[in-house]
Design a protein around this motif. Sequence first.
Motif, PDB file in Angstrom:
ATOM      1  N   SER A   1      19.209 -26.620   4.360  1.00 37.40           N
ATOM      2  CA  SER A   1      20.544 -26.988   4.695  1.00 37.40           C
ATOM      3  C   SER A   1      20.340 -27.515   6.098  1.00 37.40           C
TER       4      SER A   1
ATOM      5  N   TYR B   1      28.433 -28.385   2.363  1.00 35.40           N
ATOM      6  CA  TYR B   1      28.076 -28.760   1.319  1.00 35.40           C
ATOM      7  C   TYR B   1      28.935 -28.448   0.152  1.00 35.40           C
ATOM      8  N   HIS B   2      29.979 -27.271   0.489  1.00 42.68           N
ATOM      9  CA  HIS B   2      30.657 -26.451  -0.377  1.00 42.68           C
ATOM     10  C   HIS B   2      29.997 -25.856  -1.019  1.00 42.68           C
ATOM     11  N   MET B   3      28.731 -25.239  -0.539  1.00 42.15           N
ATOM     12  CA  MET B   3      28.023 -24.321  -1.480  1.00 42.15           C
ATOM     13  C   MET B   3      28.599 -23.378  -2.210  1.00 42.15           C
ATOM     14  N   HIS B   4      27.991 -23.393  -3.438  1.00 44.52           N
ATOM     15  CA  HIS B   4      28.476 -22.594  -4.493  1.00 44.52           C
ATOM     16  C   HIS B   4      30.002 -22.554  -4.682  1.00 44.52           C
TER      17      HIS B   4
ATOM     18  N   GLU C   1      30.702 -28.792  -4.951  1.00 45.76           N
ATOM     19  CA  GLU C   1      29.505 -28.792  -4.312  1.00 45.76           C
ATOM     20  C   GLU C   1      28.607 -30.026  -4.501  1.00 45.76           C
TER      21      GLU C   1
END
Length: 81
Positions: free
Chosen positions: A39, A45-48, A52
């Motif tokens: 990353s 990344y709007h992870m989870h 996302e």
Amino acid sequence: MQTLLGCYEQVMGEPGKCLTIGGGTYAHFLKNDVAFGASRLGVDYHMHGANEYLVVDEIVRSAELFALTIVALCGEHAEPM
């Protein structure tokens, strides 16, 4: 760790850094292991979460990074023939 950072620097063309995040990973359950990912710092990344996403070029570079790292780590532990 030096192998991981060296591979990161070779593929990404920038210095690698060790950092920790508060999230849980598979590494919590393994002795002497670390989670390793690609990353980019500063990118949300709007992870989870909702919406996302990943950038296609980054996925390709990440695949190259993981392949190089696997080969490097296997070479370090290979038995002589």
